[in-house]
Design a protein around this motif. Sequence first.
Motif, PDB file in Angstrom:
ATOM      1  N   TRP A  87     -25.016 -20.013 -10.717  1.00  9.95           N
ATOM      2  CA  TRP A  87     -26.148 -19.121 -10.857  1.00  9.95           C
ATOM      3  C   TRP A  87     -27.469 -19.850 -10.694  1.00  9.95           C
ATOM      4  O   TRP A  87     -27.574 -21.069 -10.828  1.00  9.95           O
ATOM      5  N   LEU A  88     -28.497 -19.045 -10.396  1.00  9.49           N
ATOM      6  CA  LEU A  88     -29.887 -19.468 -10.442  1.00  9.49           C
ATOM      7  C   LEU A  88     -30.549 -18.681 -11.566  1.00  9.49           C
ATOM      8  O   LEU A  88     -30.311 -17.476 -11.705  1.00  9.49           O
ATOM      9  N   PHE A 104     -32.075 -13.711 -12.979  1.00 11.57           N
ATOM     10  CA  PHE A 104     -30.853 -14.461 -12.670  1.00 11.57           C
ATOM     11  C   PHE A 104     -30.167 -13.914 -11.423  1.00 11.57           C
ATOM     12  O   PHE A 104     -30.275 -12.737 -11.082  1.00 11.57           O
ATOM     13  N   ILE A 105     -29.477 -14.826 -10.745  1.00 11.16           N
ATOM     14  CA  ILE A 105     -28.647 -14.521  -9.573  1.00 11.16           C
ATOM     15  C   ILE A 105     -27.361 -15.297  -9.767  1.00 11.16           C
ATOM     16  O   ILE A 105     -27.402 -16.506 -10.019  1.00 11.16           O
ATOM     17  N   GLU A 106     -26.218 -14.638  -9.668  1.00 15.35           N
ATOM     18  CA  GLU A 106     -24.949 -15.304  -9.991  1.00 15.35           C
ATOM     19  C   GLU A 106     -23.875 -14.933  -8.973  1.00 15.35           C
ATOM     20  O   GLU A 106     -23.806 -13.793  -8.505  1.00 15.35           O
ATOM     21  N   ASN A 111     -17.521 -11.510  -7.532  1.00 13.00           N
ATOM     22  CA  ASN A 111     -18.708 -10.662  -7.502  1.00 13.00           C
ATOM     23  C   ASN A 111     -20.011 -11.433  -7.306  1.00 13.00           C
ATOM     24  O   ASN A 111     -20.109 -12.614  -7.656  1.00 13.00           O
ATOM     25  N   PHE A 112     -20.989 -10.703  -6.787  1.00 14.69           N
ATOM     26  CA  PHE A 112     -22.360 -11.182  -6.693  1.00 14.69           C
ATOM     27  C   PHE A 112     -23.197 -10.331  -7.640  1.00 14.69           C
ATOM     28  O   PHE A 112     -23.162  -9.101  -7.579  1.00 14.69           O
ATOM     29  N   THR A 113     -23.970 -10.982  -8.510  1.00 14.48           N
ATOM     30  CA  THR A 113     -24.739 -10.286  -9.534  1.00 14.48           C
ATOM     31  C   THR A 113     -26.174 -10.787  -9.539  1.00 14.48           C
ATOM     32  O   THR A 113     -26.430 -11.971  -9.318  1.00 14.48           O
ATOM     33  N   MET A 114     -27.106  -9.887  -9.800  1.00 17.03           N
ATOM     34  CA  MET A 114     -28.495 -10.298  -9.997  1.00 17.03           C
ATOM     35  C   MET A 114     -29.130  -9.365 -11.004  1.00 17.03           C
ATOM     36  O   MET A 114     -28.630  -8.251 -11.255  1.00 17.03           O
ATOM     37  N   THR A 186     -24.385  -5.426  -9.715  1.00 15.37           N
ATOM     38  CA  THR A 186     -23.194  -6.192  -9.359  1.00 15.37           C
ATOM     39  C   THR A 186     -22.506  -5.547  -8.165  1.00 15.37           C
ATOM     40  O   THR A 186     -22.340  -4.326  -8.112  1.00 15.37           O
ATOM     41  N   LYS A 187     -22.130  -6.372  -7.204  1.00 13.50           N
ATOM     42  CA  LYS A 187     -21.379  -5.894  -6.046  1.00 13.50           C
ATOM     43  C   LYS A 187     -20.261  -6.879  -5.744  1.00 13.50           C
ATOM     44  O   LYS A 187     -20.365  -8.065  -6.060  1.00 13.50           O
ATOM     45  N   GLU A 188     -19.193  -6.367  -5.172  1.00 15.35           N
ATOM     46  CA  GLU A 188     -18.094  -7.242  -4.783  1.00 15.35           C
ATOM     47  C   GLU A 188     -18.531  -8.160  -3.649  1.00 15.35           C
ATOM     48  O   GLU A 188     -19.359  -7.790  -2.816  1.00 15.35           O
TER      49      GLU A 188
END
Length: 221
Positions: A87-88, A104-106, A111-114, A186-188
Amino acid sequence: MFNGFVKETFIFLKMLELNNNKEWFHDHKEDYKQFVEKPFYELMDDLKQFMLKIDENFDMNPKKIISRIYRDVRFSVDKSPYRSNVWLAYKRIYPDWKVEPTYFIELTPENFTMGMGFYKIPKSFMDIIRRKIDDKDRMFLKIHELYCKQNIFTIAGDKYKRALNNDHSEELNQWYQRKELYFISTKENDETLLSRDISEYIKDSLLVLKPIYDFFISLKE
């Protein structure tokens, strides 16, 4: 220049999740550097000026922004030595960042989450927000309206089961009942993450949260 992630990024994180041991990581350390560390540093560089426009006081020390692959297992039940998520995190310099608003960005194996919010919001801060709601504070109502109009982020965090105030609408109680508070999207993991365009998508999305972030900062100043 950040040109998107690569399929090997997802593959490495998934394989690390399945083989979380020193022997496997040692044998694949160069893959980590090329497919995970490198694109994340490129993304961090790409976002630098944009994030400073959101808050010129963000700490831009890379060591404070990007997560470490090595886990601190001294006080953890999980003794696996490596993180399979990266993450950032963008925040001001605080004595304790966990109780302050953070962007945050993970990326995980799936998954991709921000988003933006608090890792551990103080009860006293939630009490301030609740008073703003009770008083029909103009600034709060403005950011609440903004939240209701967008369709990227969802408000989240544990909630009290017992109603704290029966006079508020279901929409306002999405704020009022929170023990924790953050906004998340959140997206796959899919092909869109492999494109240069993902950087602009991140910027456009995170900008939506700026008025809410500014509202949080104003309550703390």
